[in-house]
Design a protein around this motif. Structure first.
Motif, short mmCIF file in Angstrom:
data_model
loop_
_atom_site.label_atom_id
_atom_site.label_comp_id
_atom_site.label_asym_id
_atom_site.label_seq_id
_atom_site.Cartn_x
_atom_site.Cartn_y
_atom_site.Cartn_z
N GLU A 215 0.84 -1.19 0.00
CA GLU A 215 0.00 0.00 0.00
C GLU A 215 0.88 1.24 0.00
O GLU A 215 2.10 1.15 0.15
N PHE A 217 1.84 3.71 1.87
CA PHE A 217 2.81 4.10 2.89
C PHE A 217 3.47 2.88 3.54
O PHE A 217 3.84 2.89 4.71
N TYR A 218 3.61 1.83 2.75
CA TYR A 218 4.26 0.59 3.19
C TYR A 218 5.63 0.87 3.82
O TYR A 218 5.96 0.35 4.89
N LEU A 220 6.91 3.32 5.35
CA LEU A 220 6.91 3.92 6.68
C LEU A 220 6.12 3.07 7.69
O LEU A 220 6.47 2.98 8.85
N ARG A 221 5.03 2.46 7.22
CA ARG A 221 4.16 1.70 8.12
C ARG A 221 4.88 0.52 8.76
O ARG A 221 4.70 0.24 9.94
N TYR A 222 5.73 -0.17 7.98
CA TYR A 222 6.33 -1.41 8.48
C TYR A 222 7.80 -1.26 8.91
O TYR A 222 8.37 -2.21 9.42
N THR A 225 8.31 -2.14 12.47
CA THR A 225 8.31 -3.59 12.71
C THR A 225 9.65 -4.20 12.33
O THR A 225 10.20 -5.04 13.06
#
Length: 287
Positions: A215, A217-218, A220-222, A225
């Motif tokens: 998606e 903003f992959y 930054l989102r992950y 993690t």
């Protein structure tokens, strides 16, 4: 029993998908001493390219993934001599600022070219069909991700620990001046490690798209993690990264199955406990 088995399979598959992506970041942070916050961007590019190759160009799943890995490496390759080589050995703040800038630039370019919508990578029949293992059936894609993780673990372990290439790479990183004096081409080994890390990120982004959707903003989102996995496992440790991915994957999947209202609570609670007990990660070395 059925629920336990489903949780176990999903946890191992999710853990292996995380490992394929995170081991490249772990190698760059542990061996090359580079805090590469653009690592998630390379995984995102791999996922987008795989989706484009399969959905728009009509390539099969496996050919699409191969094309995505190759394309990501070709896109990332010029960045090593132009940008990354300038921050080797520099303060971590400088590395963080530059790689965050690369991640934001990648997000903007990918969203402009590919659009701001969620992307899918259709599975071939052989991976979409459950596989009968005698007493239960397992989704073919889960088995493929688990097998891919095992191959990556074995290949990296042998290459780094038991080959001349791995020995020279470790020498180039630990004692670069001494290695150069002995004729080791340190820049070439750094470039090789960077390429391997980028290829693994792209491969993990493509095969792990079912667990970590592609998606806008992959990157930054992950990335949080991915950094958590490296911290828990210990930067530069293949075994530590594998243990961290399996442990955190099991806790995250179990929590989502049994108590979905708690979200990522148990995931981050486990991270806090492990970091408190093992400040250098499960298999990290004290510095």
């Amino acid at each position: 029993m059925i629920t336990f088995f489903s949780i176990a399979v999903d946890a191992v598959a999710y853990g292996m998908a995380l490992f394929i992506i995170c081991i490249g970041l772990s190698l760059m942070m542990g061996l090359m001493r580079v805090v590469n916050l653009a690592h998630g961007a390379f995984a995102m590019i791999g996922g987008y390219l795989a989706s484009y190759a399969t959905m728009q160009l009509g390539f099969g799943y496996f050919a699409g993934i191969a094309l995505a890995v190759l394309g990501t490496v070709l896109i990332a390759l010029p960045l090593e001599p132009l940008l990354y080589r300038r921050i080797y050995g520099k303060p971590e703040l400088m590395q963080v600022l530059m790689t965050v800038g690369i991640a934001f630039a990648a997000i903007g370019i990918v969203n402009y070219l590919m659009g701001p919508t969620l992307k899918t990578i259709p599975l071939p029949p052989i991976l979409a069909t459950p596989v009968d293992i005698g007493f239960r059936s397992i989704a073919g894609h889960r088995l493929f991700v688990i097998a891919s993780g095992i191959v990556v673990v074995a290949a990296l372990w042998i290459a780094i620990e038991y080959t001349t290439l791995g020995i020279k790479l470790r020498a180039a990183i630990e004692k670069p001046d001494m290695a150069r004096a002995l004729g080791v081409r340190t820049n070439a080994y750094f470039l090789g490690c960077y390429v391997v890390a980028t290829a693994l990120a792209a491969f993990g982004g493509a095969v792990g798209a079912e667990f970590l959707p592609i998606e806008p903003f992959y990157a930054l989102r992950y990335i949080v993690t991915f950094l958590v996995v490296v911290s828990v496992g210990g930067a530069g440790s293949i075994v530590g990264s594998l243990l961290a991915c399996l442990l955190l994957g099991a806790i995250d999947v179990t929590g989502r199955y049994l108590v979905p209202d708690f979200g990522n609570f148990f995931f981050y609670l486990c991270v806090i406990v492990v970091i408190f007990a093992y400040p250098n990660g499960l298999m990290g070395r004290a510095r």
